[in-house]
Design a protein around this motif. Sequence first.
Motif, PDB file in Angstrom:
ATOM      1  N   LEU A   1       8.400  38.949 -19.860  1.00  0.00           N
ATOM      2  CA  LEU A   1       8.801  39.063 -21.265  1.00  0.00           C
ATOM      3  C   LEU A   1       7.647  38.704 -22.195  1.00  0.00           C
ATOM      4  CD1 LEU A   1      12.422  37.567 -21.242  1.00  0.00           C
ATOM      5  CD2 LEU A   1      11.731  39.971 -21.359  1.00  0.00           C
ATOM      6  N   ALA A   2       6.843  37.703 -21.825  1.00  0.00           N
ATOM      7  CA  ALA A   2       5.690  37.350 -22.654  1.00  0.00           C
ATOM      8  C   ALA A   2       4.669  38.481 -22.676  1.00  0.00           C
ATOM      9  CB  ALA A   2       5.046  36.064 -22.128  1.00  0.00           C
ATOM     10  N   ILE A   3       4.418  39.104 -21.517  1.00  0.00           N
ATOM     11  CA  ILE A   3       3.492  40.238 -21.476  1.00  0.00           C
ATOM     12  C   ILE A   3       4.053  41.415 -22.272  1.00  0.00           C
ATOM     13  CG2 ILE A   3       2.367  41.900 -19.947  1.00  0.00           C
ATOM     14  CD1 ILE A   3       2.301  39.741 -17.810  1.00  0.00           C
ATOM     15  N   ALA A   4       5.356  41.625 -22.196  1.00  0.00           N
ATOM     16  CA  ALA A   4       5.978  42.709 -22.970  1.00  0.00           C
ATOM     17  C   ALA A   4       5.821  42.464 -24.469  1.00  0.00           C
ATOM     18  CB  ALA A   4       7.448  42.837 -22.597  1.00  0.00           C
ATOM     19  N   LEU A   5       5.927  41.219 -24.902  1.00  0.00           N
ATOM     20  CA  LEU A   5       5.712  40.917 -26.326  1.00  0.00           C
ATOM     21  C   LEU A   5       4.283  41.240 -26.747  1.00  0.00           C
ATOM     22  CD1 LEU A   5       7.660  37.573 -26.887  1.00  0.00           C
ATOM     23  CD2 LEU A   5       8.128  39.793 -27.931  1.00  0.00           C
ATOM     24  N   LEU A   6       3.304  40.893 -25.894  1.00  0.00           N
ATOM     25  CA  LEU A   6       1.909  41.211 -26.221  1.00  0.00           C
ATOM     26  C   LEU A   6       1.696  42.717 -26.309  1.00  0.00           C
ATOM     27  CD1 LEU A   6       0.032  38.613 -23.956  1.00  0.00           C
ATOM     28  CD2 LEU A   6       0.428  38.487 -26.411  1.00  0.00           C
ATOM     29  N   LEU A   7       2.249  43.450 -25.347  1.00  0.00           N
ATOM     30  CA  LEU A   7       2.108  44.908 -25.388  1.00  0.00           C
ATOM     31  C   LEU A   7       2.831  45.506 -26.594  1.00  0.00           C
ATOM     32  CD1 LEU A   7       2.570  45.777 -21.599  1.00  0.00           C
ATOM     33  CD2 LEU A   7       0.447  45.706 -22.908  1.00  0.00           C
ATOM     34  N   SER A   8       3.981  44.941 -26.944  1.00  0.00           N
ATOM     35  CA  SER A   8       4.711  45.451 -28.108  1.00  0.00           C
ATOM     36  C   SER A   8       3.915  45.215 -29.388  1.00  0.00           C
ATOM     37  CB  SER A   8       6.072  44.766 -28.201  1.00  0.00           C
ATOM     38  OG  SER A   8       6.839  45.004 -27.041  1.00  0.00           O
TER      39      SER A   8
ATOM     40  N   THR B   1       9.281  46.163 -22.867  1.00  0.00           N
ATOM     41  CA  THR B   1       8.394  46.719 -23.896  1.00  0.00           C
ATOM     42  C   THR B   1       9.066  47.873 -24.627  1.00  0.00           C
ATOM     43  OG1 THR B   1       6.474  46.091 -22.561  1.00  0.00           O
ATOM     44  CG2 THR B   1       6.122  47.696 -24.322  1.00  0.00           C
ATOM     45  N   PHE B   2       9.747  48.734 -23.885  1.00  0.00           N
ATOM     46  CA  PHE B   2      10.424  49.864 -24.519  1.00  0.00           C
ATOM     47  C   PHE B   2      11.463  49.382 -25.529  1.00  0.00           C
ATOM     48  CE2 PHE B   2      13.995  52.825 -24.666  1.00  0.00           C
ATOM     49  CZ  PHE B   2      13.357  53.993 -25.042  1.00  0.00           C
ATOM     50  N   PHE B   3      12.292  48.424 -25.134  1.00  0.00           N
ATOM     51  CA  PHE B   3      13.355  47.979 -26.040  1.00  0.00           C
ATOM     52  C   PHE B   3      12.806  47.098 -27.161  1.00  0.00           C
ATOM     53  CE2 PHE B   3      15.933  49.004 -22.242  1.00  0.00           C
ATOM     54  CZ  PHE B   3      16.801  49.901 -22.836  1.00  0.00           C
ATOM     55  N   PHE B   4      11.742  46.347 -26.917  1.00  0.00           N
ATOM     56  CA  PHE B   4      11.121  45.597 -27.999  1.00  0.00           C
ATOM     57  C   PHE B   4      10.565  46.536 -29.068  1.00  0.00           C
ATOM     58  CE2 PHE B   4      10.118  41.645 -25.232  1.00  0.00           C
ATOM     59  CZ  PHE B   4      11.406  41.200 -25.433  1.00  0.00           C
ATOM     60  N   LEU B   5       9.953  47.633 -28.623  1.00  0.00           N
ATOM     61  CA  LEU B   5       9.394  48.590 -29.577  1.00  0.00           C
ATOM     62  C   LEU B   5      10.488  49.349 -30.318  1.00  0.00           C
ATOM     63  CD1 LEU B   5       6.418  50.062 -27.508  1.00  0.00           C
ATOM     64  CD2 LEU B   5       6.260  48.564 -29.501  1.00  0.00           C
ATOM     65  N   ARG B   6      11.573  49.667 -29.623  1.00  0.00           N
ATOM     66  CA  ARG B   6      12.618  50.473 -30.255  1.00  0.00           C
ATOM     67  C   ARG B   6      13.586  49.628 -31.078  1.00  0.00           C
ATOM     68  NH1 ARG B   6      17.352  53.592 -27.069  1.00  0.00           N
ATOM     69  NH2 ARG B   6      18.236  51.496 -27.287  1.00  0.00           N
ATOM     70  N   ASP B   7      14.004  48.489 -30.547  1.00  0.00           N
ATOM     71  CA  ASP B   7      15.057  47.702 -31.197  1.00  0.00           C
ATOM     72  C   ASP B   7      14.609  46.283 -31.529  1.00  0.00           C
ATOM     73  OD1 ASP B   7      16.779  49.888 -30.801  1.00  0.00           O
ATOM     74  OD2 ASP B   7      17.300  49.180 -28.792  1.00  0.00           O
ATOM     75  N   GLY B   8      13.305  46.080 -31.675  1.00  0.00           N
ATOM     76  CA  GLY B   8      12.820  44.725 -31.912  1.00  0.00           C
ATOM     77  C   GLY B   8      13.382  44.101 -33.173  1.00  0.00           C
ATOM     78  N   ASN B   9      13.468  44.868 -34.249  1.00  0.00           N
ATOM     79  CA  ASN B   9      13.986  44.335 -35.510  1.00  0.00           C
ATOM     80  C   ASN B   9      15.458  43.956 -35.395  1.00  0.00           C
ATOM     81  OD1 ASN B   9      13.663  43.555 -38.174  1.00  0.00           O
ATOM     82  ND2 ASN B   9      14.304  45.537 -38.965  1.00  0.00           N
TER      83      ASN B   9
ATOM     84  N   THR C   1       0.893  37.613 -37.106  1.00  0.00           N
ATOM     85  CA  THR C   1      -0.262  36.943 -36.506  1.00  0.00           C
ATOM     86  C   THR C   1      -0.489  37.421 -35.075  1.00  0.00           C
ATOM     87  OG1 THR C   1       0.057  34.978 -37.864  1.00  0.00           O
ATOM     88  CG2 THR C   1      -1.188  34.700 -35.838  1.00  0.00           C
ATOM     89  N   LEU C   2       0.593  37.564 -34.303  1.00  0.00           N
ATOM     90  CA  LEU C   2       0.454  38.033 -32.927  1.00  0.00           C
ATOM     91  C   LEU C   2      -0.122  39.443 -32.883  1.00  0.00           C
ATOM     92  CD1 LEU C   2       0.957  37.545 -29.915  1.00  0.00           C
ATOM     93  CD2 LEU C   2       3.261  38.482 -30.231  1.00  0.00           C
ATOM     94  N   GLY C   3       0.363  40.333 -33.757  1.00  0.00           N
ATOM     95  CA  GLY C   3      -0.176  41.681 -33.785  1.00  0.00           C
ATOM     96  C   GLY C   3      -1.645  41.708 -34.160  1.00  0.00           C
ATOM     97  N   ALA C   4      -2.020  40.925 -35.165  1.00  0.00           N
ATOM     98  CA  ALA C   4      -3.428  40.865 -35.564  1.00  0.00           C
ATOM     99  C   ALA C   4      -4.288  40.307 -34.443  1.00  0.00           C
ATOM    100  CB  ALA C   4      -3.575  40.013 -36.828  1.00  0.00           C
ATOM    101  N   TYR C   5      -3.792  39.282 -33.758  1.00  0.00           N
ATOM    102  CA  TYR C   5      -4.562  38.674 -32.679  1.00  0.00           C
ATOM    103  C   TYR C   5      -4.775  39.666 -31.532  1.00  0.00           C
ATOM    104  CZ  TYR C   5      -5.814  35.686 -28.773  1.00  0.00           C
ATOM    105  OH  TYR C   5      -6.452  35.151 -27.697  1.00  0.00           O
TER     106      TYR C   5
END
Length: 432
Positions: A113-120, A240-248, A276-280
């Motif tokens: 899940l942590a890696i999926a957040l980084l990829l998202s 990663t798929f669901f974080f990107l699609r339904d993250g909000n 911050t995570l996205g920028a990093y």
Amino acid sequence: MSRFERIRGRLRRAYQSGRESARAGRVAPREAPEETAVASPATPGPAAPAAATTAAGQPPSALHASTTSRDDADVPHALRIAAAWSWRLIAIGIVAWGLLKIVGTIRIVIIPLAIALLLSALLAPAVGWLLRVRFPRSLATGVVLVGGLAAVVATLTLVVNQFIQGVPELSEKSSQGVRQIQDWLKTGPLHVSDNQINHYIDEAQTWITGNSKTFTSGALSATATLAEVLTGTILVLFATFFFLRDGNKIWRFLVRLLPVAARWKVDDAGRAAWSTLGAYVRATVLVAFIDAVGIGIFLVIFDVPFAFALAALVFLGAFIPIVGAALSGGVAVLVALVDSGPVTALIILGAVIGVQQVEGHVLQPLIMGRAVAIHPLAVIIGIAAGVVLAGIVGALVAVPLIAVLNTAIRRLAARTVPDTPPDAVVVAAQAP
């Protein structure tokens, strides 16, 4: 006057009378004179106040506002404060230890899940761009995910093919290097004889034979680890798929679980931490790409084998700040030493050090900026703790986790009122 109005008047008078009685009750104790009578066996009266009592002819110790008894007042104030801090820190430590045990137990779920957040965080801008072009959300997420997966597979294929093509030549040169070391041991200052060299070789073979069970158990654990890696990879792709699609939607659902008074503050801190995570992540990818290109150019110029594979290793290593690119660059220096000798190895070492200096003093401050600036000591401690807790993956996740927590805690500690969420519904009170 109607009967209803008479009843209302009586209720109003009763309410005002009650308020005046309560106000008089609060004021009376302050204005009452202090009792000065002294109690005696013949004429009992009110007891003397606590401030008038003495013990062994000594004046009484004053009670602190934080004490509840005379025993607490006898304990020094500094010791009371230290004890209060101590038991609170012990409670926090027990909770933290429990959380670490839980995370260690379900690490096969937490790490993917942590890696999926980084990829998202890395792929979210691409999904946003496709959404602005009027792609359906599911289709945009699928296109970006499949494209990223295809890029990773293509890169790994090129690296593996280059290793397969270059391993025979590198093995031959490694054998030559071993023979050169043996000649140096015999003709150099150590003057080691052939019998001594053979004795050391026999001891090494005996040690390998004696520890064959250890190697076998290691292979079995490697098989179990391979199963965990496959399971984690599948979980990473789905998450990663669901974080990107339904993250909000997922984030808003989690925020609604909190008390109403804390929702806006937590939502504001969470969205700032996500930015911050996205920028990093994006800045780290760019810095890693520049590191790989810079070191790869020197490897190609000096005809070091596995140039592309070593550049890819530098790219992956750069995701672990400070130490990752240095370690992967050290592998490139060793390959250059085996293949081309010490002079080329020193040149590659200088190139690795130069690229690291440019990265640390120019690229990271320029690309990452102040929003994700973290002190180097915090980076080193975070990487060390991540390695102890979760190995290489822990070192990879530690620094972005510190950056996210830094932003979230700063935003939560700020006294500013966060902006109203765009989906908030404000209900206005109607005029009476």
